[in-house]
Design an enzyme around this catalytic site. Structure first.
Site, short mmCIF file in Angstrom:
data_model
loop_
_atom_site.label_atom_id
_atom_site.label_comp_id
_atom_site.label_asym_id
_atom_site.label_seq_id
_atom_site.Cartn_x
_atom_site.Cartn_y
_atom_site.Cartn_z
CE LYS A 53 41.48 30.32 39.89
NZ LYS A 53 41.96 31.65 39.54
CD GLN A 97 42.40 34.56 41.81
OE1 GLN A 97 42.93 33.62 41.24
NE2 GLN A 97 41.16 34.91 41.58
CG ASP A 120 45.21 33.37 34.90
OD1 ASP A 120 44.18 32.66 34.88
OD2 ASP A 120 45.61 33.96 35.91
N1 GUN Z 1 40.32 36.95 39.14
C1 GUN Z 1 39.10 36.66 38.63
N2 GUN Z 1 39.19 35.75 37.65
C2 GUN Z 1 40.51 35.45 37.53
C3 GUN Z 1 41.23 34.56 36.68
O1 GUN Z 1 40.69 33.87 35.81
N3 GUN Z 1 42.57 34.52 36.89
C4 GUN Z 1 43.20 35.29 37.81
N4 GUN Z 1 44.51 35.20 37.91
N5 GUN Z 1 42.55 36.13 38.61
C5 GUN Z 1 41.21 36.20 38.46
#
Ligand code: GUN
Length: 292
Positions: A53, A97, A120
């Protein structure tokens, strides 16, 4: 022989579009969008995803900040960090995350994020807006799947879509988006989960199957009908001594078994995964536009 829904190529197109937008912003003297990610602990998969990311932000010219906290951090300390990010004026959006360590209540943490910065789309305000078909931040994985369907011009209106898995991150929002009014959308949706009986009978009746279960090679050819669209959200690390990393990323779909029966299929890797990152960046651009 099925057609591949290429998430790598499509996500690169989206990133290219965003980088041109950023270049135009910078040329007119404006600051670029800024995304932050909070990573608690040292989980290998989470490190990889957050790293991707941050690198993607750099590639397209966004500012990015990675905040790493020890896995011993208290919930109060994490909430303090979130509060600071909520109030940091030139930060457009941030993510925490998941998963978080067991001593931290994920729900409390996600609900502490300012909905205007919740790129998100996990906050109840944004989730509710999504369910009502209002413009908002849509969780990146289901958003990426919708964008793949849109860019490949796959018409799912009136079709039977079966989603496997009811997580808040993928399955549940996916089921809502597929049934919402719009294009792509207007599907007739069945949301299946661990208590579902006769799952194979249900998937066999599906024109589109989205599997977000996390069980490698779960979906086999005998479970789908000819010419179904197959979307594989699985990204399980399966130990493999022959691989330099010691594991291989494996999808929910038994790809070689299914690929000749499906009309369209997403590979793993290179399908849904890269789309997730591209849509997080797109959500950050939306947050930036609202914030400036
Ligand atoms: N863990 C797995 N997928 C995601 C996501 O799309 N966002 C976040 N913050 N954590 C994750």
């Amino acid at each position: 022989m099925s057609n591949i829904l290429d998430g790598k190529v499509t996500s690169n197109q989206i990133k290219e579009e965003l980088s041109q937008e950023v270049a135009a912003l910078k040329a007119s003297g404006k600051r670029p969008p800024h995304l932050a990610a909070v990573l608690v602990g040292n989980d290998g998969a989470s490190l990889t995803y957050v790293g991707s990311k941050v690198r993607s932000c750099e590639k397209i010219g966004f500012d990015s900040t990675l905040i790493r906290l020890e896995d011993t951090v208290t919930q109060v300390e994490l909430l303090e960090t979130i509060n600071k990010l909520n109030n940091y004026a030139t930060l457009d959006g941030f993510i925490v995350q998941l998963p978080l360590p067991k001593h931290i209540d994920e729900e409390v943490v996600l609900h502490a994020i300012n909905p205007d910065k919740d790129v998100d789309g996990f906050h109840p305000t944004n989730f509710g807006k999504m369910a009502l078909g209002m413009e908002t931040f849509i969780p990146a994985t289901p958003f990426g799947i919708m964008e793949l369907l849109r860019r490949y011009k796959l018409d799912i209106s009136g079709k039977h879509a079966v989603v496997i898995g009811r997580s808040h991150i993928v399955g549940r929002p996916m089921s809502i988006l597929l049934s919402n009014k719009g294009n792509p959308g207007n599907a007739t949706v069945t949301l299946t989960h661990s208590r579902t009986q006769n799952l194979a009978e249900i998937t066999k009746a599906a024109d589109i199957v989205v599997s977000a279960l996390g069980v490698p090679n779960f979906v086999t050819a005998d479970m789908i009908k000819h010419n179904a669209i197959i979307i594989d959200v699985g990204i399980t690390r399966v130990p493999d001594e022959n691989h330099p990393k010691g594991y291989v990323i494996t999808g929910d779909v038994a790809y070689d078994d299914v690929k000749d029966k499906a009309s369209f299929i997403t590979p793993v890797p290179g399908g849904v995964g890269p789309m997730t990152i591209a849509m997080l960046l797109q959500n950050t651009m939306l947050a930036y536009k609202r914030n400036s």
